[in-house]
Motif scaffolding. Sequence first.
Motif, PDB file in Angstrom:
ATOM      1  N   LEU A  39       0.846  -1.182   0.000  1.00 36.87           N
ATOM      2  CA  LEU A  39       0.000   0.000   0.000  1.00 36.87           C
ATOM      3  C   LEU A  39       0.885   1.237   0.000  1.00 36.87           C
ATOM      4  O   LEU A  39       1.811   1.346   0.825  1.00 36.87           O
ATOM      5  CB  LEU A  39      -0.893  -0.011   1.235  1.00 36.87           C
ATOM      6  CG  LEU A  39      -1.753   1.235   1.488  1.00 36.87           C
ATOM      7  CD1 LEU A  39      -2.766   1.415   0.365  1.00 36.87           C
ATOM      8  CD2 LEU A  39      -2.439   1.115   2.841  1.00 36.87           C
ATOM      9  N   VAL A  40       0.592   2.179  -0.895  1.00 39.63           N
ATOM     10  CA  VAL A  40       1.384   3.392  -1.005  1.00 39.63           C
ATOM     11  C   VAL A  40       0.456   4.549  -1.345  1.00 39.63           C
ATOM     12  O   VAL A  40      -0.590   4.349  -1.979  1.00 39.63           O
ATOM     13  CB  VAL A  40       2.496   3.221  -2.068  1.00 39.63           C
ATOM     14  CG1 VAL A  40       1.903   3.014  -3.451  1.00 39.63           C
ATOM     15  CG2 VAL A  40       3.467   4.382  -2.053  1.00 39.63           C
ATOM     16  N   GLN A  41       0.823   5.742  -0.929  1.00 41.81           N
ATOM     17  CA  GLN A  41       0.036   6.919  -1.267  1.00 41.81           C
ATOM     18  C   GLN A  41       0.333   7.370  -2.694  1.00 41.81           C
ATOM     19  O   GLN A  41       1.428   7.113  -3.225  1.00 41.81           O
ATOM     20  CB  GLN A  41       0.342   8.051  -0.290  1.00 41.81           C
ATOM     21  CG  GLN A  41      -0.205   7.829   1.107  1.00 41.81           C
ATOM     22  CD  GLN A  41      -0.044   9.051   1.987  1.00 41.81           C
ATOM     23  OE1 GLN A  41       0.881   9.846   1.789  1.00 41.81           O
ATOM     24  NE2 GLN A  41      -0.919   9.210   2.961  1.00 41.81           N
ATOM     25  N   ALA A  42      -0.619   8.053  -3.278  1.00 44.76           N
ATOM     26  CA  ALA A  42      -0.417   8.610  -4.607  1.00 44.76           C
ATOM     27  C   ALA A  42       0.831   9.484  -4.620  1.00 44.76           C
ATOM     28  O   ALA A  42       1.081  10.242  -3.681  1.00 44.76           O
ATOM     29  CB  ALA A  42      -1.640   9.416  -5.033  1.00 44.76           C
ATOM     30  N   GLY A  43       1.615   9.340  -5.688  1.00 43.66           N
ATOM     31  CA  GLY A  43       2.874  10.055  -5.804  1.00 43.66           C
ATOM     32  C   GLY A  43       4.062   9.278  -5.270  1.00 43.66           C
ATOM     33  O   GLY A  43       5.212   9.685  -5.481  1.00 43.66           O
ATOM     34  N   GLY A  44       3.793   8.189  -4.580  1.00 48.99           N
ATOM     35  CA  GLY A  44       4.862   7.386  -3.997  1.00 48.99           C
ATOM     36  C   GLY A  44       5.458   6.402  -4.987  1.00 48.99           C
ATOM     37  O   GLY A  44       5.112   6.393  -6.175  1.00 48.99           O
ATOM     38  N   SER A  45       6.368   5.562  -4.479  1.00 49.52           N
ATOM     39  CA  SER A  45       7.092   4.606  -5.313  1.00 49.52           C
ATOM     40  C   SER A  45       7.073   3.225  -4.687  1.00 49.52           C
ATOM     41  O   SER A  45       6.985   3.080  -3.457  1.00 49.52           O
ATOM     42  CB  SER A  45       8.549   5.050  -5.487  1.00 49.52           C
ATOM     43  OG  SER A  45       8.636   6.302  -6.132  1.00 49.52           O
ATOM     44  N   LEU A  46       7.179   2.230  -5.532  1.00 42.77           N
ATOM     45  CA  LEU A  46       7.362   0.836  -5.124  1.00 42.77           C
ATOM     46  C   LEU A  46       8.275   0.173  -6.143  1.00 42.77           C
ATOM     47  O   LEU A  46       8.293   0.561  -7.317  1.00 42.77           O
ATOM     48  CB  LEU A  46       6.037   0.077  -5.079  1.00 42.77           C
ATOM     49  CG  LEU A  46       5.104   0.266  -3.890  1.00 42.77           C
ATOM     50  CD1 LEU A  46       3.802  -0.503  -4.140  1.00 42.77           C
ATOM     51  CD2 LEU A  46       5.745  -0.196  -2.601  1.00 42.77           C
ATOM     52  N   ARG A  47       9.000  -0.845  -5.685  1.00 41.00           N
ATOM     53  CA  ARG A  47       9.768  -1.666  -6.621  1.00 41.00           C
ATOM     54  C   ARG A  47       9.323  -3.107  -6.477  1.00 41.00           C
ATOM     55  O   ARG A  47       9.451  -3.702  -5.390  1.00 41.00           O
ATOM     56  CB  ARG A  47      11.275  -1.560  -6.380  1.00 41.00           C
ATOM     57  CG  ARG A  47      12.064  -2.256  -7.484  1.00 41.00           C
ATOM     58  CD  ARG A  47      13.561  -2.097  -7.352  1.00 41.00           C
ATOM     59  NE  ARG A  47      14.143  -3.030  -6.405  1.00 41.00           N
ATOM     60  CZ  ARG A  47      15.407  -3.430  -6.447  1.00 41.00           C
ATOM     61  NH1 ARG A  47      16.215  -2.986  -7.400  1.00 41.00           N
ATOM     62  NH2 ARG A  47      15.870  -4.262  -5.530  1.00 41.00           N
ATOM     63  N   LEU A  48       8.834  -3.660  -7.552  1.00 42.95           N
ATOM     64  CA  LEU A  48       8.448  -5.063  -7.586  1.00 42.95           C
ATOM     65  C   LEU A  48       9.632  -5.897  -8.068  1.00 42.95           C
ATOM     66  O   LEU A  48      10.418  -5.457  -8.910  1.00 42.95           O
ATOM     67  CB  LEU A  48       7.266  -5.276  -8.516  1.00 42.95           C
ATOM     68  CG  LEU A  48       6.020  -4.435  -8.249  1.00 42.95           C
ATOM     69  CD1 LEU A  48       4.910  -4.833  -9.228  1.00 42.95           C
ATOM     70  CD2 LEU A  48       5.557  -4.573  -6.814  1.00 42.95           C
ATOM     71  N   SER A  49       9.733  -7.089  -7.530  1.00 42.88           N
ATOM     72  CA  SER A  49      10.755  -8.040  -7.957  1.00 42.88           C
ATOM     73  C   SER A  49      10.079  -9.323  -8.405  1.00 42.88           C
ATOM     74  O   SER A  49       9.017  -9.691  -7.890  1.00 42.88           O
ATOM     75  CB  SER A  49      11.721  -8.355  -6.818  1.00 42.88           C
ATOM     76  OG  SER A  49      12.401  -7.191  -6.389  1.00 42.88           O
ATOM     77  N   CYS A  50      10.709  -9.993  -9.338  1.00 41.19           N
ATOM     78  CA  CYS A  50      10.226 -11.294  -9.809  1.00 41.19           C
ATOM     79  C   CYS A  50      11.424 -12.222  -9.886  1.00 41.19           C
ATOM     80  O   CYS A  50      12.311 -12.025 -10.728  1.00 41.19           O
ATOM     81  CB  CYS A  50       9.564 -11.149 -11.164  1.00 41.19           C
ATOM     82  SG  CYS A  50       9.092 -12.721 -11.928  1.00 41.19           S
ATOM     83  N   ALA A  51      11.457 -13.186  -8.989  1.00 38.34           N
ATOM     84  CA  ALA A  51      12.552 -14.149  -8.946  1.00 38.34           C
ATOM     85  C   ALA A  51      12.187 -15.364  -9.784  1.00 38.34           C
ATOM     86  O   ALA A  51      11.102 -15.936  -9.628  1.00 38.34           O
ATOM     87  CB  ALA A  51      12.827 -14.558  -7.510  1.00 38.34           C
ATOM     88  N   ALA A  52      13.093 -15.754 -10.651  1.00 34.28           N
ATOM     89  CA  ALA A  52      12.841 -16.871 -11.565  1.00 34.28           C
ATOM     90  C   ALA A  52      13.736 -18.053 -11.243  1.00 34.28           C
ATOM     91  O   ALA A  52      14.855 -17.896 -10.747  1.00 34.28           O
ATOM     92  CB  ALA A  52      13.084 -16.419 -13.000  1.00 34.28           C
TER      93      ALA A  52
END
Length: 125
Positions: free
Chosen positions: A11-24
Amino acid sequence: QVQLVESGGGLVQAGGSLRLSCAASGRTFSNYDMGWFRQAPGKEREFVATIKWSGGSTYYATSVKGRFTISRDNAKLTVYLQMNNLKPEDTAVYYCAARFGTTYYATQRSDYDFWGQGTQVTVSS
């Protein structure tokens, strides 16, 4: 066979950032084009971004271009989606996908052979 596991949602506020990771898993990760898709409630799964197996060139959906960045680390068997300036309309379950490398940008759900289980991203206004 490639197995994919996403992480990094939240959950993040508008204007914020997230980094998703995908491990294979799998020794031939570097031979696969990788993609990110997302699915909001009541909507179809839609293309977000893709990165080529060779050279790392990228392609983005218009709605995220300039805000999201896809990258990969073949040594770590991981693909990332850096999401900046998030908007409430970015709220969705985000899925990582893989397909054996081709010469074109794979932007259709049917282009991909392997999928992760998804990670929820919620952007509050």
